[in-house]
Write an enzyme that holds these catalytic residues in place. Structure first.
Site, PDB file in Angstrom:
ATOM      1  N   GLU A 102       0.838  -1.050  -0.113  1.00  0.00           N
ATOM      2  CA  GLU A 102      -0.068  -0.005   0.000  1.00  0.00           C
ATOM      3  C   GLU A 102       1.007   1.323  -0.127  1.00  0.00           C
ATOM      4  O   GLU A 102       1.948   1.424   0.482  1.00  0.00           O
ATOM      5  CB  GLU A 102      -0.862  -0.058   1.130  1.00  0.00           C
ATOM      6  CG  GLU A 102      -1.784  -1.298   1.543  1.00  0.00           C
ATOM      7  CD  GLU A 102      -2.798  -1.285   2.324  1.00  0.00           C
ATOM      8  OE1 GLU A 102      -3.127  -0.266   3.162  1.00  0.00           O
ATOM      9  OE2 GLU A 102      -3.701  -2.306   2.185  1.00  0.00           O
ATOM     10  N   CYS A 115       3.259   8.430   1.272  1.00  0.00           N
ATOM     11  CA  CYS A 115       3.694   7.474   2.521  1.00  0.00           C
ATOM     12  C   CYS A 115       4.023   6.304   1.686  1.00  0.00           C
ATOM     13  O   CYS A 115       3.053   5.467   0.933  1.00  0.00           O
ATOM     14  CB  CYS A 115       2.705   7.535   3.448  1.00  0.00           C
ATOM     15  SG  CYS A 115       2.921   6.444   4.583  1.00  0.00           S
ATOM     16  N   CYS A 122       5.959  -6.531   7.806  1.00  0.00           N
ATOM     17  CA  CYS A 122       7.094  -6.135   8.827  1.00  0.00           C
ATOM     18  C   CYS A 122       7.102  -7.261   9.734  1.00  0.00           C
ATOM     19  O   CYS A 122       6.204  -8.029  10.465  1.00  0.00           O
ATOM     20  CB  CYS A 122       6.536  -4.913   9.586  1.00  0.00           C
ATOM     21  SG  CYS A 122       7.748  -4.252  10.438  1.00  0.00           S
ATOM     22  N   CYS A 126       5.230  -4.924  16.462  1.00  0.00           N
ATOM     23  CA  CYS A 126       4.713  -4.175  17.434  1.00  0.00           C
ATOM     24  C   CYS A 126       3.245  -4.429  17.593  1.00  0.00           C
ATOM     25  O   CYS A 126       2.539  -4.551  16.629  1.00  0.00           O
ATOM     26  CB  CYS A 126       4.844  -2.614  16.984  1.00  0.00           C
ATOM     27  SG  CYS A 126       6.597  -2.309  16.545  1.00  0.00           S
ATOM     28  N   CYS A 129       0.082  -2.239  16.020  1.00  0.00           N
ATOM     29  CA  CYS A 129       0.256  -2.009  14.631  1.00  0.00           C
ATOM     30  C   CYS A 129      -0.378  -2.923  13.527  1.00  0.00           C
ATOM     31  O   CYS A 129       0.258  -4.239  13.861  1.00  0.00           O
ATOM     32  CB  CYS A 129       1.756  -1.814  14.509  1.00  0.00           C
ATOM     33  SG  CYS A 129       2.121  -1.511  12.447  1.00  0.00           S
ATOM     34  N   CYS A 351      -1.705   5.990   9.506  1.00  0.00           N
ATOM     35  CA  CYS A 351      -0.324   5.399  10.339  1.00  0.00           C
ATOM     36  C   CYS A 351      -0.851   3.856  10.925  1.00  0.00           C
ATOM     37  O   CYS A 351      -1.639   3.966  11.700  1.00  0.00           O
ATOM     38  CB  CYS A 351       0.029   6.267  11.531  1.00  0.00           C
ATOM     39  SG  CYS A 351       0.989   7.548  10.788  1.00  0.00           S
TER      40      CYS A 351
HETATM   41  N1  SAH Z   1       8.387   0.757  10.572  1.00  0.00           N
HETATM   42  C1  SAH Z   1       8.394   2.094  10.919  1.00  0.00           C
HETATM   43  C2  SAH Z   1       7.610   2.795   9.836  1.00  0.00           C
HETATM   44  C3  SAH Z   1       6.170   2.494   9.431  1.00  0.00           C
HETATM   45  S1  SAH Z   1       5.174   2.631  10.856  1.00  0.00           S
HETATM   46  C4  SAH Z   1       8.193   2.631  12.296  1.00  0.00           C
HETATM   47  O1  SAH Z   1       7.640   1.916  13.085  1.00  0.00           O
HETATM   48  O2  SAH Z   1       8.496   3.735  12.423  1.00  0.00           O
HETATM   49  C5  SAH Z   1       4.812   4.391  10.695  1.00  0.00           C
HETATM   50  C6  SAH Z   1       4.360   5.218  12.016  1.00  0.00           C
HETATM   51  O3  SAH Z   1       3.108   4.619  12.434  1.00  0.00           O
HETATM   52  C7  SAH Z   1       5.261   4.760  13.180  1.00  0.00           C
HETATM   53  O4  SAH Z   1       5.607   5.784  14.178  1.00  0.00           O
HETATM   54  C8  SAH Z   1       4.364   3.659  13.810  1.00  0.00           C
HETATM   55  O5  SAH Z   1       4.756   3.239  15.316  1.00  0.00           O
HETATM   56  C9  SAH Z   1       3.213   4.342  13.900  1.00  0.00           C
HETATM   57  N2  SAH Z   1       1.852   3.279  14.193  1.00  0.00           N
HETATM   58  C10 SAH Z   1       1.880   2.040  13.774  1.00  0.00           C
HETATM   59  N3  SAH Z   1       0.667   1.461  14.259  1.00  0.00           N
HETATM   60  C11 SAH Z   1      -0.075   2.762  14.472  1.00  0.00           C
HETATM   61  C12 SAH Z   1      -1.581   2.722  14.778  1.00  0.00           C
HETATM   62  N4  SAH Z   1      -2.286   1.731  14.670  1.00  0.00           N
HETATM   63  N5  SAH Z   1      -2.032   3.993  15.176  1.00  0.00           N
HETATM   64  C13 SAH Z   1      -1.143   5.091  15.170  1.00  0.00           C
HETATM   65  N6  SAH Z   1       0.070   5.100  14.660  1.00  0.00           N
HETATM   66  C14 SAH Z   1       0.655   3.854  14.514  1.00  0.00           C
HETATM   67 FE1  SF4 Z   2       6.915  -2.786  11.741  1.00  0.00          FE
HETATM   68 FE2  SF4 Z   2       4.631  -1.477  12.239  1.00  0.00          FE
HETATM   69 FE3  SF4 Z   2       6.422  -1.563  14.386  1.00  0.00          FE
HETATM   70 FE4  SF4 Z   2       6.998   0.023  12.115  1.00  0.00          FE
HETATM   71  S1  SF4 Z   2       5.340   0.056  13.791  1.00  0.00           S
HETATM   72  S2  SF4 Z   2       8.335  -1.291  13.191  1.00  0.00           S
HETATM   73  S3  SF4 Z   2       5.558  -1.127  10.680  1.00  0.00           S
HETATM   74  S4  SF4 Z   2       5.300  -3.381  13.299  1.00  0.00           S
END
Ligand code: SAH
Ligand code: SF4
Length: 362
Positions: A102, A115, A122, A126, A129, A351
């Site tokens: 995406e 973006c 990934c 986390c 996410c 995000c």
């Molecule tokens: N993997 C990288 C970049 C992709 S995620 C990273 O983690 O930085 C982009 C941003 O979205 C990151 O700050 C991530 O922590 C945040 N993010 C992930 N899941 C989210 C959610 N459900 N709501 C809001 N932000 C989120």
């Molecule tokens: Fe991976 Fe989502 Fe964690 Fe970013 S926030 S490192 S995309 S699992």
């Protein structure tokens, strides 16, 4: 948008020029006997005119064009699906190996931000996410990263929007620093005046903090804006929501970020700290106080991100009142603190909501 994937019968042994940054392209062309400046000429055709046909590159000699036709090609997979949000955000899907990645377009006054994804899925899991929940398939190649920008500019042109991409954020699917070599090469193309020619101040790499790769980025002298996904004021909370913290803890990430900051002009003296606001997990007044102490020696601006929901998650976002109180504690301590506007929530383009369609291979 109808499925219009270009079904070219491209032999795997031929090289896609979208995989090559200027330095690589120059070596490749010199090996074919081309002139020293041919790399700049060809990049101009590719990134200025979006030309995929070597026969049209009339400032390149016929002999070299014939060789290029034999052993190389220029190919960017097309977007196969488009979803448009009520706020103007657009989400595009690209099909790669029967999976989907995406890309999100976010228009804002004069700015057009894209973006982009750096991996299919990934591996870092986390817990807040959606991408992390879906698992990991593989890294994107340089051309697959670059194609997202290439196609976005083409589609915006077709829509007669009179805009092209001005800002890039690596905040789509994947952890860019776990695909460091391809991301460095893609960044070179994005910043190169013969490539997309974007200003380093308009390119942001967001990372959960893979310390050796962050050091590698600095040693490669790639200067872009850095956003650190911190999301917690201490290792205890971060370990709970970001398993990667057990490998690279907060102190090591902040130390490496500080070193990056010392060499960087793009960041204008401040790293962005991303902090997702999770109800009762990391959003108390005490957490805000702790965060301020943690960042005491780290010149930073703080981005508070209301958590975006996704199916089957037990998290809840902090409410706006809580987020405002949290922000004001940080502001009183002197931190520039912004509450991020979440765009494209209605089409799951905000995000952490990007899931694509992934075949998990871990
Ligand atoms: N993997 C990288 C970049 C992709 S995620 C990273 O983690 O930085 C982009 C941003 O979205 C990151 O700050 C991530 O922590 C945040 N993010 C992930 N899941 C989210 C959610 N459900 N709501 C809001 N932000 C989120
Ligand atoms: Fe991976 Fe989502 Fe964690 Fe970013 S926030 S490192 S995309 S699992």
């Amino acid at each position: 948008m109808k499925n219009n994937i270009n079904i070219l019968n491209i032999s795997k042994s031929r090289i896609n020029l979208l995989n090559l940054n200027r330095q690589d392209l120059r070596c490749f062309l010199l090996s074919l006997g081309a002139k020293n400046f041919s790399a700049e000429q060809i990049m101009n055709w590719i990134y200025n005119y979006y030309c995929q046909d070597f026969n049209k590159m009339l400032n390149i000699s016929l002999k070299i064009r014939n060789k290029l036709n034999d052993i190389s090609y220029i190919f960017a997979p097309k977007f196969i699906e488009e979803r448009i949000s009520c706020d103007g955000t657009i989400k595009w899907l690209t099909s790669i190996d029967d999976q989907k990645i995406e890309t999100v377009y976010i228009p804002e006054n004069k700015r057009s931000t894209l973006c982009i994804s750096s991996q299919i899925g990934c591996s870092l899991k986390c817990s807040f996410c959606a991408t992390g929940k879906k698992g990991f398939s593989r890294n994107l190649t340089v051309s697959e990263i670059i194609s997202q920008i290439w196609q976005a500019n083409q589609v915006l042109k077709q829509k007669n929007l009179n805009r092209c991409i001005t800002n890039i954020v690596f905040m789509g699917m994947g952890e860019p620093l776990l695909n460091i070599n391809n991301v460095i090469s893609a960044l070179k193309i994005i910043l190169d005046k013969h490539g997309f020619g974007l200003s380093k101040r308009h390119v942001t790499l967001s990372t959960s903090g893979i310390v050796p790769a962050l050091n590698k980025l600095r040693h490669s002298m790639i200067d872009v804006c850095l956003a650190i996904s911190l999301h917690a004021p201490n290792d205890y909370i971060r370990n709970l929501i970001m398993p990667v913290n057990k490998k690279y803890n907060i102190a090591s990430i902040l130390d490496s970020s500080l070193q990056y900051l010392k060499f960087s002009y793009a960041n204008r003296g401040k790293i962005t700290i991303e902090y997702v606001m999770l109800d009762r997990i990391n959003d108390s007044n005490q957490n805000a106080e702790q965060l301020a102490i943690l960042l005491n020696k780290m010149p930073s601006k703080i981005n508070l991100i209301p958590w975006n929901s996704f199916f089957n998650s037990s998290f809840r976002s902090s409410n706006m009142n809580r987020i405002n109180i949290f922000a004001n504690i940080l502001r009183k301590k002197g931190f520039i603190t912004v509450i991020r506007k979440n765009r494209g929530r209605d089409i799951n383009a905000a995000c952490g909501q990007l899931t694509g369609n992934i075949i998990n291979r871990i």
